[in-house]
Design a protein around this motif. Structure first.
Motif, PDB file in Angstrom:
ATOM      1  N   LEU A 249      -8.329   4.513   7.843  1.00  0.00           N
ATOM      2  CA  LEU A 249      -7.479   5.676   7.582  1.00  0.00           C
ATOM      3  C   LEU A 249      -8.281   6.959   7.756  1.00  0.00           C
ATOM      4  O   LEU A 249      -9.328   7.135   7.136  1.00  0.00           O
ATOM      5  N   LEU A 250      -7.776   7.846   8.616  1.00  0.00           N
ATOM      6  CA  LEU A 250      -8.375   9.160   8.839  1.00  0.00           C
ATOM      7  C   LEU A 250      -7.505  10.216   8.174  1.00  0.00           C
ATOM      8  O   LEU A 250      -6.293  10.253   8.394  1.00  0.00           O
TER       9      LEU A 250
ATOM     10  N   LYS B 128      -1.128  12.436  -3.454  1.00  0.00           N
ATOM     11  CA  LYS B 128      -1.771  11.776  -4.589  1.00  0.00           C
ATOM     12  C   LYS B 128      -2.165  10.348  -4.235  1.00  0.00           C
ATOM     13  O   LYS B 128      -3.252   9.876  -4.577  1.00  0.00           O
ATOM     14  N   HIS B 129      -1.280   9.659  -3.520  1.00  0.00           N
ATOM     15  CA  HIS B 129      -1.569   8.285  -3.112  1.00  0.00           C
ATOM     16  C   HIS B 129      -2.769   8.248  -2.164  1.00  0.00           C
ATOM     17  O   HIS B 129      -3.644   7.381  -2.288  1.00  0.00           O
ATOM     18  N   LEU B 130      -2.826   9.189  -1.228  1.00  0.00           N
ATOM     19  CA  LEU B 130      -3.949   9.242  -0.294  1.00  0.00           C
ATOM     20  C   LEU B 130      -5.255   9.533  -1.021  1.00  0.00           C
ATOM     21  O   LEU B 130      -6.301   8.942  -0.713  1.00  0.00           O
TER      22      LEU B 130
ATOM     23  N   ASP C 117       0.858  -1.181   0.000  1.00  0.00           N
ATOM     24  CA  ASP C 117       0.000   0.000   0.000  1.00  0.00           C
ATOM     25  C   ASP C 117       0.899   1.237   0.000  1.00  0.00           C
ATOM     26  O   ASP C 117       1.082   1.911   1.010  1.00  0.00           O
ATOM     27  N   LEU C 118       1.494   1.507  -1.175  1.00  0.00           N
ATOM     28  CA  LEU C 118       2.509   2.547  -1.315  1.00  0.00           C
ATOM     29  C   LEU C 118       2.240   3.378  -2.557  1.00  0.00           C
ATOM     30  O   LEU C 118       1.569   2.913  -3.493  1.00  0.00           O
ATOM     31  N   PRO C 119       2.762   4.608  -2.607  1.00  0.00           N
ATOM     32  CA  PRO C 119       2.676   5.386  -3.852  1.00  0.00           C
ATOM     33  C   PRO C 119       3.301   4.605  -5.010  1.00  0.00           C
ATOM     34  O   PRO C 119       4.346   3.965  -4.844  1.00  0.00           O
TER      35      PRO C 119
END
Length: 289
Positions: free
Chosen positions: A218-219, A185-187, A127-129
């Motif tokens: 994820l918050l 961007k990933h978020l 779970d990475l960019p």
């Protein structure tokens, strides 16, 4: 002594936050590595805990051309090869054919499709960019065929697929230096996927209620966003400042801090983004399991 005796030394989590006062002791086990710090004489701030995380600049890198597929797990100054595929290997172990009667475009399409299938598997674990380096022809096919193109945080063009790892590291360095942009961007990609899966709530009322009663993943919060509020057990959501009358004599807390605490207690992650990034989500959003 009672706090130390109660610590879970077998916990799988990466860090610990301990709060000790005359009235209450609290221990939080965190999924992120934080910088060591001792604070005396201040109230416990969950925002400060999150801001104190050590930023791990880790990413997934796909290097794609007609000659090869390489997928790396990357971090500053280092690449670890996870996948190396050549067209002839793919032809041997899959149903794809790369024979001399195929046009170059057909062969490239089949190779890119296989690379994208492999990438899909890795994205479930990392779970990475995602950074993608391609030749112009491979990029065209990737954008047409890939199921993962919406998850790409940065595209980099290369002339050929025979770049060394040192050359690759040099080419991606400007993007790593602009890490905040890659991270955001990933978020946002994660949020888009959560919207599609109906797993996202937005606005402080819904976020607070969900964080208190549901499993949180994820918050996301805009930096400097606060929401003073009054809490009553009988109410589903906090009474925010805009709904509090001036003559009300009550003690206010921050609903954002309360939401962060609930997410951290629930083994979730918390990330801050720049102001304005979450305007469409009322400055705060939560991805739930």
């Amino acid at each position: 002594k009672s706090v130390r005796a109660g610590l879970d030394y077998a916990s799988h989590r990466k860090s610990i936050a301990i709060y000790i006062s005359s009235f209450v002791d609290k221990v939080y086990y965190l999924n992120s590595i934080v910088k060591e710090e001792v604070v005396v004489g201040k109230p416990l701030s969950f925002s400060d805990i999150v801001h104190n995380k050590k930023e791990e600049k880790k990413y997934l890198l796909l290097v794609l051309s007609s000659e090869s597929t390489r997928i790396f797990a990357g971090e500053p100054g280092k690449l670890t090869l996870k996948v190396l595929n050549l067209p002839e290997q793919v032809a041997k172990y899959t149903g794809y054919s790369f024979n001399e009667n195929d046009s170059e475009e057909i062969g490239l399409k089949r190779f890119v499709k296989h690379a994208d299938d492999v990438l899909s598997l890795l994205l479930k674990w990392y779970d990475l960019p995602l950074i993608v380096m391609t030749t112009p022809k491979a990029r065209k096919q990737f954008l047409q065929l890939s199921k993962n193109k919406e998850q790409v945080s940065a595209f980099i063009e290369m002339e050929s697929g025979d770049m060394t790892e040192e050359e690759i590291l040099t080419a991606i360095q400007p993007f790593i230096e602009d890490w905040e942009n890659l991270r955001e961007k990933h978020l946002l990609h994660q949020m888009e996927q959560a919207i599609y899966n109906r797993k996202l709530v937005a606005g402080i009322d819904e976020v607070w209620k969900t964080a208190k009663h549901s499993k949180s993943k994820l918050l996301l919060i805009e930096r400097n966003y606060r929401c003073p509020a009054y809490f009553e057990e009988s109410k589903e959501v906090p009474t925010t400042m805009k709904n509090i009358l001036p003559h009300d004599s009550i003690q206010l807390k921050d609903a954002v801090e309360d939401a962060i605490e609930n997410v951290l207690k629930d083994d979730g992650e918390v990330e801050f983004v720049e102001e304005g990034v979450l305007n469409d989500f009322l400055h705060i959003a939560l991805i739930k399991y």
